[in-house]
Enzyme design. Structure first.
Site, PDB file in Angstrom:
ATOM      1  N   LYS A  12       3.809 -14.974   2.968  1.00 31.18           N
ATOM      2  CA  LYS A  12       4.114 -15.865   1.501  1.00 31.18           C
ATOM      3  C   LYS A  12       5.451 -16.097   1.406  1.00 31.18           C
ATOM      4  CE  LYS A  12       2.642 -17.616  -2.342  1.00 31.18           C
ATOM      5  NZ  LYS A  12       1.717 -18.840  -2.471  1.00 31.18           N
TER       6      LYS A  12
ATOM      7  N   TYR B 282       0.643  -1.147   0.131  1.00 28.20           N
ATOM      8  CA  TYR B 282      -0.049   0.081  -0.076  1.00 28.20           C
ATOM      9  C   TYR B 282       0.893   1.272   0.076  1.00 28.20           C
ATOM     10  CZ  TYR B 282      -4.593  -2.356   0.839  1.00 28.20           C
ATOM     11  OH  TYR B 282      -5.735  -2.967   0.873  1.00 28.20           O
TER      12      TYR B 282
ATOM     13  N   ASP C 203      -2.234 -18.529   0.942  1.00 30.50           N
ATOM     14  CA  ASP C 203      -2.986 -19.222   0.134  1.00 30.50           C
ATOM     15  C   ASP C 203      -3.815 -20.215   1.071  1.00 30.50           C
ATOM     16  OD1 ASP C 203      -0.597 -20.459   0.270  1.00 30.50           O
ATOM     17  OD2 ASP C 203      -0.394 -20.808  -1.961  1.00 30.50           O
TER      18      ASP C 203
ATOM     19  N   ASP D 184      -6.201  -7.179   4.472  1.00 31.75           N
ATOM     20  CA  ASP D 184      -7.234  -6.630   3.607  1.00 31.75           C
ATOM     21  C   ASP D 184      -8.096  -7.762   3.158  1.00 31.75           C
ATOM     22  OD1 ASP D 184      -8.946  -4.617   2.445  1.00 31.75           O
ATOM     23  OD2 ASP D 184      -8.018  -5.177   0.726  1.00 31.75           O
TER      24      ASP D 184
ATOM     25  N   ASP E 280     -12.288  -9.614   4.639  1.00 36.41           N
ATOM     26  CA  ASP E 280     -13.422  -9.493   3.752  1.00 36.41           C
ATOM     27  C   ASP E 280     -13.862 -11.335   3.834  1.00 36.41           C
ATOM     28  OD1 ASP E 280     -13.365  -6.799   3.546  1.00 36.41           O
ATOM     29  OD2 ASP E 280     -14.288  -7.029   1.314  1.00 36.41           O
TER      30      ASP E 280
HETATM   31  C1  IPM Z   1     -10.230  -1.291   4.020  1.00 33.01           C
HETATM   32  C2  IPM Z   1     -10.641  -0.918   2.729  1.00 33.01           C
HETATM   33  C3  IPM Z   1      -9.411  -0.024   2.186  1.00 33.01           C
HETATM   34  C4  IPM Z   1      -8.127  -0.800   2.298  1.00 33.01           C
HETATM   35  C5  IPM Z   1      -9.598   0.590   0.910  1.00 33.01           C
HETATM   36  C6  IPM Z   1     -10.728   1.415   0.681  1.00 33.01           C
HETATM   37  C7  IPM Z   1      -8.288   1.838   0.765  1.00 33.01           C
HETATM   38  O1  IPM Z   1     -10.608  -1.809   1.778  1.00 33.01           O
HETATM   39  O2  IPM Z   1     -10.365  -0.702   4.910  1.00 33.01           O
HETATM   40  O3  IPM Z   1     -10.528  -2.680   4.150  1.00 33.01           O
HETATM   41  O4  IPM Z   1      -7.503  -1.584   1.349  1.00 33.01           O
HETATM   42  O5  IPM Z   1      -7.539  -0.744   3.352  1.00 33.01           O
HETATM   43 MN    MN Z   2     -10.788  -3.856   2.588  1.00 33.48          MN
END
Ligand code: IPM
Ligand code: MN
Ligand code: NAD
Length: 354
Positions: free
Chosen positions: A184, A139, A216, A240, A244
């Site tokens: 990784k 990032y 993975d 990240d 999710d």
């Molecule tokens: C999160 C989001 C952010 C990230 C984006 C919007 C920059 O996906 O906070 O999880 O990737 O950190």
């Molecule tokens: Mn995210």
């Protein structure tokens, strides 16, 4: 003593869920007998529209002067081709405040066990804390962007790995005493440094059991055997993606909150979901993740564990009693769901005062 909280509602469903979080924080503070002063500032796409930049100086100054920051969400198709995207503001504020430690707890709420697409016997007992490094890695590496070639550099220093590892080990000590470091290392040099450093730091936490997994394999294990994890320690991008993915354990990404903390100064608290442009403005967003983030703000940002407990109990109680937004297969709108939580917060407060 009055605490100051800066609200950054942002874009899409951000303002809708931020308003719910604010009312919950207000109710919990009242019940605990302290006051919170809320201020608000433009951020993300809303700030691009207003001031031409996603993180105006005035917003950053207000953030630095506050005790804690609550963020809704940023981004949306409107700004996808803007010279500076809303997401850049988010990365900018994380970096400017030194928020290197992102805590993302994932568990199954009572009553929602059947809702996860995963089989019941798999999600049973799942309770994971993802500790994501937030100010390094891909990032924030060197970047070049041309028409025919682009480059994103990934860099980590031992110091950056060490400080996030300590956060994970300490968190594990207060939980089930296990850390899984995810990397990784079979391919990436930064991951080999990561693994060596985590191994070294683990020597200071002999009561914590450490294991390592490639990302993975961890992605698979997270949905096949989620209960095998306690604390997952990982770098920025992997964290990240895995967070999710982990949301399917809870049943919806709309239920998960997060805390982003630095070595000192105010922390930032936000749901892990985005601005959900597909449902924005319809009053149907799940405010659960924002409410969970509000509880984390009370606990980690203001050192008010009593208020945090109240908010968490009210959220869990509302879900257990059947409050369900559309993402959870129900018909409650954002407001109805919020009411179910607020009613509990207020009645608990009355009982406490009696
Ligand atoms: C999160 C989001 C952010 C990230 C984006 C919007 C920059 O996906 O906070 O999880 O990737 O950190
Ligand atoms: Mn995210
Ligand atoms: P998203 O999280 O916004 O949405 C993914 C899916 O989940 C959508 O179908 C959405 O409707 C649903 N969803 C998300 N939150 C929900 C909630 N509270 N209640 C019910 N349903 C919910 O991810 P995306 O669509 O990939 O991204 C949209 C925008 O948000 C992008 O610009 C992205 O960069 C941004 N984003 C911002 C943040 C942040 O501000 N912290 C985090 C992630 C994504």
């Amino acid at each position: 003593m009055t605490h100051s909280v800066l609200l950054l509602p942002g874009d899409g469903i951000g303002p809708e869920v931020t308003e719910v979080a604010r009312t919950c924080m207000e109710a919990a503070a009242a019940a605990e007998g302290f006051a919170v002063r809320f201020d608000e500032a433009p951020f993300g796409g809303a700030a691009i529209d207003e001031a031409g930049t996603p993180l105006p100086d005035a917003t950053l100054e207000k953030a630095k002067a506050s005790d804690a920051i609550f963020l809704g969400a940023v981004g949306g198709p409107k700004w996808d081709d803007a010279p500076e995207r809303p997401e850049k503001g988010l990365l900018g504020i994380r970096k400017a405040l030194g928020l290197f430690a992102n805590l993302r707890p994932v568990k199954v709420f009572d009553g929602l066990e059947d809702f996860s697409p995963l089989k019941l016997e798999r999600v049973k007992g799942a309770d994971v804390l993802i500790v994501r490094e937030l100010t390094g890695g891909l990032y924030f590496g060197e970047k070049r962007e041309g028409d025919d070639e682009a480059f994103d550099g990934c860099a980590y220093s031992a110091e950056e790995v060490e400080r996030i590892a300590r956060i994970a080990f300490k968190a594990a000590q207060a939980r089930s005493g296990r850390v899984t470091s995810v990397d990784k290392a079979n391919v990436l040099a930064t991951s080999r440094l990561w693994r060596r450093t985590v191994e070294r730091v683990s020597g200071d936490y002999p009561d914590v059991v450490l294991d390592h997994m490639y990302v993975d394999a961890a992605a698979m294990a997270l949905v096949t055997h989620p209960a095998r994890f306690d604390v997952i320690l990982t770098e920025n991008l992997f964290g990240d993606i895995l967070s999710d993915e982990a949301a399917v354990i809870a049943g919806s990404i709309g239920l998960l909150g997060s805390a982003s903390l630095g070595a000192s100064g105010p922390g930032l608290f936000e749901p892990i979901h985005g601005s959900a442009p597909d449902i924005a403005g319809r009053g149907i967003a799940n405010p659960g993740g924002a409410i969970a983030s509000a509880a984390m703000l009370m606990r980690h940002g203001l050192d008010r564990p009593g208020a945090a407990d109240r908010i968490e109990a009210a959220l869990a109680g509302a879900l257990k009693a059947g409050a369900r937004t559309a993402d959870l297969g129900g018909e409650d709108g954002t407001q109805a769901f919020a009411e179910a939580v607020l009613t509990r917060l207020k009645s608990e407060a009355r009982r406490g005062a009696a």
